[in-house]
Scaffold this active site. Structure first.
Site, PDB file in Angstrom:
ATOM      1  N   ALA A  68       0.845  -1.197   0.000  1.00 14.09           N
ATOM      2  CA  ALA A  68       0.000   0.000   0.000  1.00 14.09           C
ATOM      3  C   ALA A  68       0.876   1.242   0.000  1.00 14.09           C
ATOM      4  CB  ALA A  68      -0.922   0.004   1.223  1.00 14.09           C
ATOM      5  N   ASP A  69       0.327   2.320  -0.517  1.00 15.25           N
ATOM      6  CA  ASP A  69       1.022   3.604  -0.494  1.00 15.25           C
ATOM      7  C   ASP A  69      -0.022   4.712  -0.428  1.00 15.25           C
ATOM      8  OD1 ASP A  69       3.797   4.872  -0.825  1.00 15.25           O
ATOM      9  OD2 ASP A  69       2.527   6.038  -2.173  1.00 15.25           O
ATOM     10  N   THR A  70       0.268   5.729   0.377  1.00 12.06           N
ATOM     11  CA  THR A  70      -0.673   6.828   0.572  1.00 12.06           C
ATOM     12  C   THR A  70       0.013   8.160   0.320  1.00 12.06           C
ATOM     13  OG1 THR A  70      -1.863   5.555   2.258  1.00 12.06           O
ATOM     14  CG2 THR A  70      -2.226   7.936   2.248  1.00 12.06           C
ATOM     15  N   GLY A 105      -3.036   3.684  -2.659  1.00 12.87           N
ATOM     16  CA  GLY A 105      -2.926   2.585  -3.605  1.00 12.87           C
ATOM     17  C   GLY A 105      -2.849   1.268  -2.864  1.00 12.87           C
TER      18      GLY A 105
END
Length: 191
Positions: A68-70, A105
């Protein structure tokens, strides 16, 4: 059941998975998070989430790897994690009294087959108007330093949030509903 591996050191993402009752391991991916490409915010977080999950999937022979990526986006400017106190104060000064978007994501990769699901979630967050003193006191707590946009929606910064439109959990760092859908595609039911 196949092991589930979280490719993230984020305590917030780990807590969200624990709250779902999922048994999982943590294996942090050490990938370059800089992308020089001129792409949309949604594409950016998807690529970074996929890059993180893929790095761990290369090491593991089996299991489902979650990456995940923010990022926080104000106008058209992406805000990552502040690198120092001054940057945190500047980020929060820019966010206060305005609406911004949080893009998270998500990538789930089957390490044995390479099959993957990659998606993202966009959530709108509206900040109250803040005083310089409020911002500085908040930054002095240290909470903003490892958070995209310089704030933790689930922490002390919750008092700065006027409203959220979209997925709260995505702002925390993991779009839970999309994760459940992705895991279901691999035969894993949460409930």
């Amino acid at each position: 059941m196949r092991p589930i591996i979280l490719a993230s050191a984020s305590p917030r993402r780990q807590e969200l998975l624990k709250n779902l009752g999922l048994e999982f391991e943590v294996q942090v991916s050490d990938v370059d998070e800089n992308l020089e490409e001129n792409i949309s915010s949604g594409q950016l977080v998807e690529k970074l989430a996929e890059r993180k999950a893929a790095a761990v999937a290369l090491i593991r022979t089996q299991g489902l790897v979650i990456g995940a990526d923010t990022i926080v986006v104000l106008g058209d400017k992406p805000l990552g994690k502040p690198t120092n106190r001054e940057e945190a104060v500047q980020m929060l000064s820019n966010l206060q009294g305005k609406s911004h978007e949080v893009f998270t994501g998500l990538a789930v990769i089957d390490a044995s087959t390479g099959q993957r699901v990659v998606t993202h979630q966009v959530t709108e967050v509206n900040f109250k108007t803040l005083t310089k003193d409020q911002i500085e006191r908040y930054v002095d707590t240290g909470e903003p330093m490892d958070k995209a946009g310089g704030y933790a929606v689930q922490g002390l910064a919750s008092i700065f949030i006027d409203s959220i439109r979209g997925c709260y959990f995505s702002v925390v760092g993991l779009p839970i509903s999309k994760l459940a859908d992705a895991l279901r595609m691999f035969g894993v039911e949460i409930v």
